[in-house]
Design a protein around this motif. Structure first.
Motif, mmCIF file in Angstrom:
data_model
loop_
_atom_site.group_PDB
_atom_site.id
_atom_site.type_symbol
_atom_site.label_atom_id
_atom_site.label_comp_id
_atom_site.label_asym_id
_atom_site.label_seq_id
_atom_site.Cartn_x
_atom_site.Cartn_y
_atom_site.Cartn_z
ATOM 1 N N MET A 22 -5.854 -4.520 -2.809
ATOM 2 C CA MET A 22 -4.873 -3.744 -2.057
ATOM 3 C C MET A 22 -5.449 -3.103 -0.802
ATOM 4 S SD MET A 22 -2.289 -0.801 -3.421
ATOM 5 C CE MET A 22 -1.173 -2.034 -4.104
ATOM 6 N N PHE A 23 -6.712 -2.638 -0.893
ATOM 7 C CA PHE A 23 -7.297 -1.891 0.226
ATOM 8 C C PHE A 23 -8.483 -2.596 0.880
ATOM 9 C CE2 PHE A 23 -5.303 1.341 -2.504
ATOM 10 C CZ PHE A 23 -4.546 2.038 -1.574
ATOM 11 N N LEU B 183 0.939 4.213 -2.802
ATOM 12 C CA LEU B 183 0.627 5.601 -2.454
ATOM 13 C C LEU B 183 1.790 6.531 -2.817
ATOM 14 C CD1 LEU B 183 -1.081 5.002 1.002
ATOM 15 C CD2 LEU B 183 -2.196 5.864 -1.053
ATOM 16 N N ARG C 172 0.840 -1.209 0.000
ATOM 17 C CA ARG C 172 0.000 0.000 0.000
ATOM 18 C C ARG C 172 0.868 1.249 0.000
ATOM 19 N NH1 ARG C 172 -3.284 -3.164 3.433
ATOM 20 N NH2 ARG C 172 -2.283 -2.332 5.294
ATOM 21 N N ARG C 173 1.909 1.258 0.824
ATOM 22 C CA ARG C 173 2.762 2.439 0.883
ATOM 23 C C ARG C 173 3.519 2.648 -0.423
ATOM 24 N NH1 ARG C 173 3.901 0.375 6.114
ATOM 25 N NH2 ARG C 173 6.063 -0.161 5.544
ATOM 26 N N GLY D 248 -4.087 6.438 4.975
ATOM 27 C CA GLY D 248 -3.580 5.560 3.935
ATOM 28 C C GLY D 248 -4.443 4.348 3.661
ATOM 29 N N ARG D 249 -5.622 4.265 4.262
ATOM 30 C CA ARG D 249 -6.549 3.160 4.025
ATOM 31 C C ARG D 249 -7.874 3.712 3.508
ATOM 32 N NH1 ARG D 249 -5.657 -1.855 6.469
ATOM 33 N NH2 ARG D 249 -3.675 -2.028 7.591
#
Length: 400
Positions: free
Chosen positions: A300-301, A17, A13-14, A329-330
């Protein structure tokens, strides 16, 4: 980081982003403020829906907060560095990368020939070519010959509209700005520099498009990398093999990314970074590259997302135009927004949070909605109360 062969779900995820241009402390540069964001996105999707804000304006707001949308439009339409084409859907792309879609222009031309569209519109095509060559950039209504009663067999378009859209798909015509949301058309050779008129071999173009997709995504599967520029899976696989061989893409496994019970192959761009901490808050357009490929957003989320614009009202679950809400970030919720410009109010027609949304989701939503109202020149936010995310019924826009 490049030597690792496994990413945790949080790391992936990071990576995504960061690749997409999100930061913990978003700010625009004073000089050429949009460069960094547009470089990260590579394509900026355009959509006609405008109940809250134009979709191509939102990615910059999501990543950087308040800015002047008119300044972005001037940069995109008047700066000479961007043009429109079918790069994902209708989208802005750098002029220098337009040749990467020459193969698509050829495929459209051949498809339209087989379907009979080219022959049916041949007379109108010749007329439109001549009018644009002699008269310069024009709207469809300026190109129309006589009353607009004549309609073709596709999408209820007039013959002129069909002709100019075919020429646009084939690459002969480009957009020279817009009036409202109507394209102003012009001949490509009269509008673009030589670099925008060049051609790139099909296989090389696919390789470069997959490389750009990987750079924009950070990490992705075959489906992710293919979808970014709407490539066929087989073409994307061939490009991935070449890019893996030369070290541009690094094969990795990602925690939780499975198919048929097995780890799904994924690739990390060699320049991707994995921030130790990256937890931005944002409102996203439904057409943001972070969520536009719904299987990736879900993988991913853990966020199941569908836009319900074309769903009958009685069958909608969340709302007409729900923007995904990112907290830390979610993807933690979604809000259905409408700008009531006569009342100078941002209407929150529905507000929902996910089952595992952070405790501060409502607080973050209030801050983002207040900022969004201010960005759109509105004075306050009004909440209808529909949904499970509890927000104040009314609060002021957040000043810049």
């Amino acid at each position: 980081m490049c030597s690792k062969e496994w990413l945790s779900a949080a790391q992936a995820r990071r990576v995504a982003l960061a690749a997409q241009g999100f930061a913990n402390s978003p700010r625009l540069r004073n000089r050429r403020p949009f460069d960094a964001g547009l470089d990260c996105l590579h394509v900026l999707q355009i959509d006609s829906v405008n109940v809250f804000a134009r979709s191509h304006h939102l990615p910059m707001f999501s990543r950087h907060g308040l800015y002047d949308p008119a300044a972005l439009d001037r940069h995109l339409w008047q700066g000479g560095e961007f043009t429109e084409y079918w790069a994902h859907e209708a989208a802005f792309v750098p002029v220098c990368d337009r040749p990467l879609f020459a193969w698509r222009m050829d495929e459209y031309r051949e498809r339209h020939r087989r379907e009979g569209r080219a022959e049916a519109a041949a007379q109108a095509i010749r007329r439109v070519r001549a009018q644009l060559a002699d008269g310069g950039p024009q709207l469809v209504r300026e190109l129309e010959e006589g009353p607009r009663g004549s309609r073709g067999p596709w999408w209820d378009w007039s013959e002129t509209k069909l002709a100019v859209e075919l020429l646009f798909a084939w690459g002969e015509v480009v957009t020279a700005g817009r009036e409202g949301f109507q394209r102003r058309y012009a001949m490509a050779e009269q509008t673009l520099p030589d670099e925008g008129l060049a051609r790139v071999d099909r296989d090389e173009a696919h390789r470069l498009l997959v490389e750009r997709a990987a750079r924009s995504l950070g990490v992705g599967t075959v489906a992710d990398l293919a979808d970014y520029h709407r490539l066929k899976s087989a073409d994307a696989r061939a490009a991935i093999a070449d890019l893996e061989a030369d070290g541009t893409l690094l094969p990795v496994g990602v925690e939780g990314w499975t198919r048929n019970g097995k780890s799904e192959p994924a690739w990390l761009h060699r320049d991707a970074r994995v921030p130790s901490r990256l937890a931005p808050n944002a409102l996203l357009t439904p057409f943001d590259p972070l969520v536009w490929f719904r299987p990736r957003a879900e993988r991913m989320f853990d966020f199941h997302y569908r836009i319900e614009i074309y769903t009958p009202k009685e069958k909608r679950r969340f709302g007409y135009y729900c923007l995904p809400l990112m907290v830390g970030g979610r993807l933690a919720g979604r809000v259905d927004l409408k700008a009531d410009r006569s009342a100078r109010a941002l209407l929150v027609q529905a507000a929902w949070q996910e089952d595992r949304a952070p405790a501060r989701t409502a607080e973050v939503a209030v801050g983002l909605l207040g900022q969004a109202a201010s960005w759109q020149g509105l004075d306050e936010v009004r909440v209808s109360g529909v949904g499970n995310l509890e927000l104040p019924e009314r609060f002021d826009a957040k000043p810049p």
